[in-house]
Enzyme design. Sequence first.
Site, PDB file in Angstrom:
ATOM      1  N   ASP A  20      21.726 -83.214  40.357  1.00  0.00           N
ATOM      2  CA  ASP A  20      21.495 -82.592  39.059  1.00  0.00           C
ATOM      3  C   ASP A  20      20.075 -82.870  38.575  1.00  0.00           C
ATOM      4  O   ASP A  20      19.508 -83.927  38.853  1.00  0.00           O
ATOM      5  CB  ASP A  20      22.502 -83.144  38.046  1.00  0.00           C
ATOM      6  N   GLY A  23      16.359 -78.093  37.443  1.00  0.00           N
ATOM      7  CA  GLY A  23      15.804 -77.197  36.440  1.00  0.00           C
ATOM      8  C   GLY A  23      15.031 -77.939  35.370  1.00  0.00           C
ATOM      9  O   GLY A  23      13.939 -77.519  34.957  1.00  0.00           O
ATOM     10  N   TRP A  25      13.599 -80.839  35.675  1.00  0.00           N
ATOM     11  CA  TRP A  25      12.381 -81.386  36.283  1.00  0.00           C
ATOM     12  C   TRP A  25      11.256 -80.356  36.199  1.00  0.00           C
ATOM     13  O   TRP A  25      10.116 -80.692  35.859  1.00  0.00           O
ATOM     14  CB  TRP A  25      12.666 -81.758  37.729  1.00  0.00           C
ATOM     15  N   HIS A  37      14.254 -76.269  41.951  1.00  0.00           N
ATOM     16  CA  HIS A  37      15.241 -76.159  43.033  1.00  0.00           C
ATOM     17  C   HIS A  37      14.566 -76.276  44.402  1.00  0.00           C
ATOM     18  O   HIS A  37      15.107 -76.896  45.320  1.00  0.00           O
ATOM     19  CB  HIS A  37      16.001 -74.848  42.923  1.00  0.00           C
ATOM     20  N   SER A  65      28.109 -74.826  42.166  1.00  0.00           N
ATOM     21  CA  SER A  65      29.509 -74.892  41.743  1.00  0.00           C
ATOM     22  C   SER A  65      30.053 -73.506  41.412  1.00  0.00           C
ATOM     23  O   SER A  65      29.303 -72.534  41.253  1.00  0.00           O
ATOM     24  CB  SER A  65      29.634 -75.796  40.512  1.00  0.00           C
ATOM     25  N   THR A  66      31.360 -73.430  41.269  1.00  0.00           N
ATOM     26  CA  THR A  66      31.989 -72.170  40.880  1.00  0.00           C
ATOM     27  C   THR A  66      31.569 -71.758  39.480  1.00  0.00           C
ATOM     28  O   THR A  66      31.669 -70.575  39.120  1.00  0.00           O
ATOM     29  CB  THR A  66      33.525 -72.307  40.936  1.00  0.00           C
ATOM     30  N   ARG A  71      24.814 -68.813  35.358  1.00  0.00           N
ATOM     31  CA  ARG A  71      23.363 -68.882  35.154  1.00  0.00           C
ATOM     32  C   ARG A  71      22.754 -67.493  35.280  1.00  0.00           C
ATOM     33  O   ARG A  71      23.427 -66.534  35.677  1.00  0.00           O
ATOM     34  CB  ARG A  71      22.739 -69.844  36.167  1.00  0.00           C
ATOM     35  N   LEU A 131      24.999 -88.054  61.711  1.00  0.00           N
ATOM     36  CA  LEU A 131      25.300 -87.907  60.295  1.00  0.00           C
ATOM     37  C   LEU A 131      26.100 -86.637  60.101  1.00  0.00           C
ATOM     38  O   LEU A 131      25.752 -85.587  60.641  1.00  0.00           O
ATOM     39  CB  LEU A 131      24.021 -87.838  59.455  1.00  0.00           C
ATOM     40  N   ARG A 194      29.207 -86.857  33.770  1.00  0.00           N
ATOM     41  CA  ARG A 194      30.391 -86.044  34.052  1.00  0.00           C
ATOM     42  C   ARG A 194      30.577 -85.928  35.564  1.00  0.00           C
ATOM     43  O   ARG A 194      29.603 -85.981  36.325  1.00  0.00           O
ATOM     44  CB  ARG A 194      30.239 -84.635  33.474  1.00  0.00           C
ATOM     45  N   THR A 195      31.805 -85.699  35.989  1.00  0.00           N
ATOM     46  CA  THR A 195      32.062 -85.461  37.412  1.00  0.00           C
ATOM     47  C   THR A 195      31.938 -83.982  37.768  1.00  0.00           C
ATOM     48  O   THR A 195      31.836 -83.633  38.940  1.00  0.00           O
ATOM     49  CB  THR A 195      33.465 -85.950  37.804  1.00  0.00           C
TER      50      THR A 195
END
Length: 242
Positions: A20, A23, A25, A37, A65-66, A71, A131, A194-195
Amino acid sequence: MAADKASVARRAEHIAIIMDGNGRWATNRGWPRLVGHRKGVERVREIVRAAPDLGVTHLTLYAFSTENWKRSTEEVLGLMAIFARYIQREAAELGREGVRLRFIGDRTRLAPKLQRLMAGIEAKTAHLDRLNLTVAINYGGRDEILRAARAIATDAAEGRFNPEDLTEAAFSGRLDSFDLPDPDLVIRTSGETRTSNFLAWQAAYAEYEFTPTLWPDFTPVELGEILERFAGRDRRFGGVKK
């Protein structure tokens, strides 16, 4: 004394990150949000490269995310273009670094070209295991749970599944992350606490770390410091320490 890499590796093998602050930044510098981004992608490269040396075997990143469809059209299209370029440009590097790349989330809303790129790089890196990198695109924890529940309900209605056989393991096997271990640690950058609907089922027993650092400024050094703190946490999973 700081925890050594071996002890960190035993305690935090799967790290999930809510990336997060891209934007903000950029906005703080008077630049368009998409600049942030793009800078965030550079940070992804650094963290992916550093993770194995910190004992991390699985890294899951929350990219879109959904809810992010709310945006602006410009930002959404820009993000999709960034995802496509990342897949195209990083394929060779991921191979050299031994990184297996997978995606979770509902792909049906994504452009066919992006879906093909995602499937292609998943196939090309399927044999790698230094990884395990998982990127969540058009992902939401509740959406994932609903999709799994619908699939089980459909199988039950058509006689392919007995509801009495439904266990936590059986349900987990219907999730997008069916072949991944649950995360040990979830990190969120940018100061938000927040999660945000990320790994709602899988992170039930994960530890959380919230850092004020915006994602483009999040370095492997800070990740190492967080892992050191995590190594000292007492995780009892509901039991009593003897």
